[in-house]
Design a protein around this motif. Structure first.
Motif, short mmCIF file in Angstrom:
data_model
loop_
_atom_site.label_atom_id
_atom_site.label_comp_id
_atom_site.label_asym_id
_atom_site.label_seq_id
_atom_site.Cartn_x
_atom_site.Cartn_y
_atom_site.Cartn_z
N PRO A 196 -16.80 24.59 0.39
CA PRO A 196 -17.05 25.72 1.29
C PRO A 196 -17.77 26.89 0.65
O PRO A 196 -18.31 27.74 1.37
CB PRO A 196 -15.64 26.13 1.73
CG PRO A 196 -14.73 25.63 0.65
CD PRO A 196 -15.36 24.36 0.15
N TYR A 197 -17.81 26.96 -0.68
CA TYR A 197 -18.48 28.07 -1.36
C TYR A 197 -19.87 27.69 -1.86
O TYR A 197 -20.54 28.51 -2.50
CB TYR A 197 -17.62 28.56 -2.54
CG TYR A 197 -17.30 27.48 -3.57
CD1 TYR A 197 -18.19 27.18 -4.59
CD2 TYR A 197 -16.10 26.79 -3.50
CE1 TYR A 197 -17.89 26.21 -5.52
CE2 TYR A 197 -15.80 25.81 -4.42
CZ TYR A 197 -16.69 25.52 -5.43
OH TYR A 197 -16.40 24.55 -6.34
N VAL A 198 -20.31 26.46 -1.61
CA VAL A 198 -21.65 26.04 -2.00
C VAL A 198 -22.63 26.50 -0.92
O VAL A 198 -22.62 25.99 0.20
CB VAL A 198 -21.73 24.52 -2.21
CG1 VAL A 198 -23.18 24.06 -2.42
CG2 VAL A 198 -20.87 24.11 -3.40
N ILE A 204 -32.03 27.39 -2.04
CA ILE A 204 -32.47 28.76 -2.18
C ILE A 204 -33.99 28.82 -2.09
O ILE A 204 -34.68 27.83 -2.35
CB ILE A 204 -31.99 29.34 -3.54
CG1 ILE A 204 -32.30 30.84 -3.64
CG2 ILE A 204 -32.58 28.57 -4.71
CD1 ILE A 204 -31.70 31.50 -4.88
N GLY A 205 -34.52 29.96 -1.68
CA GLY A 205 -35.97 30.13 -1.62
C GLY A 205 -36.52 29.80 -0.25
O GLY A 205 -35.82 29.85 0.77
N LEU A 206 -37.81 29.44 -0.21
CA LEU A 206 -38.46 29.11 1.05
C LEU A 206 -37.76 27.95 1.75
O LEU A 206 -37.75 27.87 2.98
CB LEU A 206 -39.93 28.76 0.81
CG LEU A 206 -40.86 29.94 0.52
CD1 LEU A 206 -42.21 29.44 0.06
CD2 LEU A 206 -41.01 30.84 1.74
N LEU A 207 -37.19 27.04 0.98
CA LEU A 207 -36.47 25.90 1.53
C LEU A 207 -34.98 26.20 1.67
O LEU A 207 -34.18 25.30 1.93
CB LEU A 207 -36.63 24.67 0.63
CG LEU A 207 -37.92 23.86 0.73
CD1 LEU A 207 -39.15 24.69 0.39
CD2 LEU A 207 -37.87 22.64 -0.19
N GLY A 208 -34.60 27.46 1.52
CA GLY A 208 -33.21 27.79 1.34
C GLY A 208 -32.42 28.07 2.60
O GLY A 208 -32.90 27.94 3.72
N SER A 209 -31.18 28.50 2.37
CA SER A 209 -30.23 28.77 3.44
C SER A 209 -30.04 30.28 3.61
O SER A 209 -30.29 31.06 2.68
CB SER A 209 -28.88 28.13 3.13
OG SER A 209 -28.22 28.83 2.08
N THR A 210 -29.58 30.68 4.79
CA THR A 210 -29.24 32.08 5.01
C THR A 210 -28.04 32.49 4.15
O THR A 210 -27.93 33.64 3.76
CB THR A 210 -28.94 32.34 6.49
OG1 THR A 210 -27.89 31.46 6.92
CG2 THR A 210 -30.18 32.11 7.34
N ALA A 211 -27.15 31.52 3.86
CA ALA A 211 -25.98 31.82 3.04
C ALA A 211 -26.40 32.17 1.61
O ALA A 211 -25.89 33.12 1.00
CB ALA A 211 -25.01 30.65 3.05
N LEU A 215 -18.56 34.80 1.57
CA LEU A 215 -19.55 33.74 1.38
C LEU A 215 -19.19 32.48 2.14
O LEU A 215 -20.07 31.80 2.70
CB LEU A 215 -19.70 33.43 -0.11
CG LEU A 215 -20.30 34.55 -0.97
CD1 LEU A 215 -20.35 34.12 -2.43
CD2 LEU A 215 -21.69 34.94 -0.47
N GLU A 216 -17.92 32.15 2.19
CA GLU A 216 -17.50 30.96 2.93
C GLU A 216 -17.78 31.11 4.41
O GLU A 216 -18.14 30.14 5.09
CB GLU A 216 -16.02 30.67 2.66
CG GLU A 216 -15.77 30.20 1.22
CD GLU A 216 -14.32 29.87 0.96
OE1 GLU A 216 -13.49 30.07 1.87
OE2 GLU A 216 -14.01 29.42 -0.16
N ARG A 217 -17.63 32.33 4.93
CA ARG A 217 -18.01 32.56 6.34
C ARG A 217 -19.52 32.37 6.52
O ARG A 217 -19.96 31.78 7.53
CB ARG A 217 -17.59 33.97 6.77
CG ARG A 217 -16.10 34.16 6.98
CD ARG A 217 -15.80 35.45 7.71
NE ARG A 217 -16.24 36.63 6.97
CZ ARG A 217 -15.48 37.27 6.08
NH1 ARG A 217 -14.24 36.85 5.82
NH2 ARG A 217 -15.94 38.34 5.45
#
Length: 602
Positions: free
Chosen positions: A251-253, A257-264, A343-345
């Motif tokens: 849940p904390y992963v 990251i980056g252009l290919l990344g996640s909003t988290a 972060l988990e949220r």
């Protein structure tokens, strides 16, 4: 025994049992020696030397062993370069064996005479040597292997035809200038400086919002990364080369990251007060915290790369696993879990956004849905490859990889071409594991279709486990199309971006392989079930919508302005990209609102 036989025997003693190469008269003696070697080492013949070099790079990536590629003189040696650069830039140990004209003709502008020492000076900068005497062969092979393994790079041996054809001299004459090398190498323990390690611990202990970014160098330290993250209540983002560890279900992963990344991941980097990099040289500093926002700690085996992406207060040179093990006793367990819970949220919200996006309407099939459905069906132990292009976005974001899986792409070279040969090399190395390649139609036309002929040649060895080539057919060089819009402010230029429609599944069937074609969201799950139930090679052709934008976690202001400018100039897909791009951002907004409602809005 000829020098050619001796070279192969020496490579065998170094653990090289498979050589990826294409024939030519500049390596005739080596081909004869391979025939006499009775399959150890065996020659695997791709359709092009570049593909052979990609396969050697993939072998090193997925096995941790030496990869080996071979090419003839002249054009063959030139063809190897792109795949060898992939190995060099992603720090993989590969030995290249290159033919050369006979010594007597060198300097005469003989046919196929090039200067490979100069040509390979960059790609094989740590070791490139020509075998000018039979007695050299022993120490050249030994040093090439030692250099490739120690420096995790490409090492090259150039062998003129007449030297390869000469009688071997296994033991050089005992005279001045002769050397007597031996087979053998061991991986060192690279331990951190104690003072720098304590400095790192002090910084991490003082931090309230720790963000971790792990890469390829941390993939053998999954347990240690998880334990450090637990002690520090940190979130963990991963680079494309560090896709597997730690696993995506945690849940904390925060994911990519980056252009290919996640909003988290983006949220974590924007709001952290402490940054810990482990085993990565992630190049895009604009996706890291702003300078001065966070205190920095970096762990890297390569001291040349310490502190070149973000100013670090603690620069810890050492192996990731050994360093994290030494660091753990110095860390204090954080009791305030508010940052971790935040972060988990964000992670939970991101996964809901991905699911919403994947189920958006598309014409005809949403590419995100294709990878989302695959993710739910990934077999244990799967090896997953991909290629440069928009498909890499979906591969990075939608696949949830579990422990025991492997995944890779051309991370630092970011070249078109490796997805298919990577999968082929993975199948040779691991005959019983499921292999899946996600490739775009542009790169499949460039070289993947020809490598299906390689699959056909070795098909009997590829039976027993799924080997799926998932081809995204959208008749568009899609990533460059979006880059034209967001980086250059230009509309899509069909003259460069459009590519012909090819029936990829039918082509596979023509070669005697299995072909499946899908253009419906209602059928994509069934199509994946069918493909993964195959006990051998299969091409799954998916007809996907080119207008689904690979929107980054947040739009840089300059990129947004240029995208608007491109649309204003009359992009041929204006209506589709406006509607579908807006829909993606609506999902992010909606899920963000839900996550702040009581009970998470569910």
């Amino acid at each position: 025994m000829l020098v050619a036989d001796f070279v192969l025997d020496r490579l065998r003693r170094w653990g090289v049992h498979r050589i990826y190469g294409y024939p030519g008269d500049g390596i005739n003696a080596l081909l004869g020696a391979l025939d006499r070697a009775d399959g150890d080492p065996e020659l695997i013949q791709p359709r092009h030397e570049e593909m052979g070099a990609f396969m050697a790079s993939a072998h090193a990536k997925f096995t941790g062993e030496l990869g080996c590629a071979m090419a003839t003189s002249g054009g063959g040696a030139i063809h190897l370069l792109n795949g060898l650069y992939d190995a060099k830039l992603d720090h993989q140990p590969v030995v290249a064996i290159v033919g050369q004209q006979k010594r007597i003709g060198l300097g005469s502008a003989f046919q196929q005479e090039i200067d490979p020492n100069t040509l390979y000076k960059d790609v094989s900068s740590d070791f490139v040597q020509t075998c000018m005497h039979p007695a050299q062969a022993r120490h050249l092979v030994d040093r090439a292997c030692k250099v490739a393994l120690t420096n995790r790079t490409v090492a090259t041996i150039i062998i003129p035809e007449d030297v390869a054809e000469a009688d071997a001299i296994p033991s050089p004459p005992r005279e001045h200038g002769a050397v007597f090398s031996g087979v053998g190498w061991s991986r060192p323990r690279v331990l951190p400086d104690p003072g720098e390690l304590q400095r790192a611990a002090d910084i991490l202990n003082a931090g309230g919002k720790v963000a971790m970014l792990v890469g390829q160098g941390a993939q053998a330290a999954g347990d240690e990364v998880m334990e450090v993250a637990d002690v520090l209540c940190a979130g963990v983002a991963k680079t494309s080369l560090g896709r597997v560890e730690p696993a995506d279900h945690l849940p904390y992963v925060t994911g990519p990251i980056g252009l290919l990344g996640s909003t988290a991941s983006d949220h974590m980097m924007k709001n952290c007060d402490t940054l810990l990099l482990v085993g990565t040289a992630f190049p895009y500093a604009e996706w890291l915290p702003e300078e001065g926002q966070a205190r920095g700690v970096e762990i890297n085996l390569d001291g040349r790369m310490i502190g070149v992406r973000y100013p670090m207060e603690a620069n810890v040179v050492g192996d990731a696993r050994e360093t994290l093990r030494a660091l753990l006793p110095l860390l204090g367990r954080k009791t305030d879990r508010s940052w971790r819970e935040e972060l988990e949220r964000e992670v939970d919200e991101w996964h809901r956004v991905l699911d919403d996006r994947a189920h958006d309407d598309a014409d005809p099939l949403n590419p995100e849905r294709v990878v989302q459905e695959a993710s739910q069906r990934l077999p244990d132990g799967a090896i997953v490859t991909t290629d440069a292009g928009s498909v890499a976005n979906w591969w990075a974001r939608h696949l949830k990889l579990r422990r025991g899986m492997q995944a890779s792409l051309a991370g630092n070279l970011a070249t078109m071409g490796p997805g298919t040969p990577y999968a082929i090399a993975a199948r040779f190395a691991f005959p019983d594991r499921p292999i899946i390649a996600f490739v775009g139609d542009g790169v499949f036309q460039m070289n993947g279709m020809l490598e299906l002929i390689t699959v056909k040649r070795y098909r009997e060895r590829f039976e027993g486990a799924p080997l799926v080539f998932c081809v995204f057919n959208n008749q568009d060089l899609n990533q460059v199309t979006w880059e034209q819009r967001a980086m250059a402010g230009d509309p899509k230029y069909p003259g460069s971006q459009w590519i012909p429609d090819v029936p990829y599944a039918d082509y596979a069937e023509m070669l005697g392989l299995r072909g499946i074609r899908c253009d419906s969201p209602d059928d994509i799950g069934k199509a994946w079930d069918e493909a993964l139930s195959s006990h051998g090679p299969c091409v799954l052709e998916v007809i996907v919508d080119p207008e689904i934008p690979p929107v980054p976690p947040h739009l840089m202001a300059e990129q947004a302005k240029k995208a608007v400018k491109a649309v204003a100039k009359g992009d041929p897909e204006t209506l589709g990209i406006a509607e579908k791009g807006a829909q993606q951002k609506v999902h992010e907004f909606t899920e963000s609102i839900k996550s702040h409602l009581p009970g998470g809005g569910r």
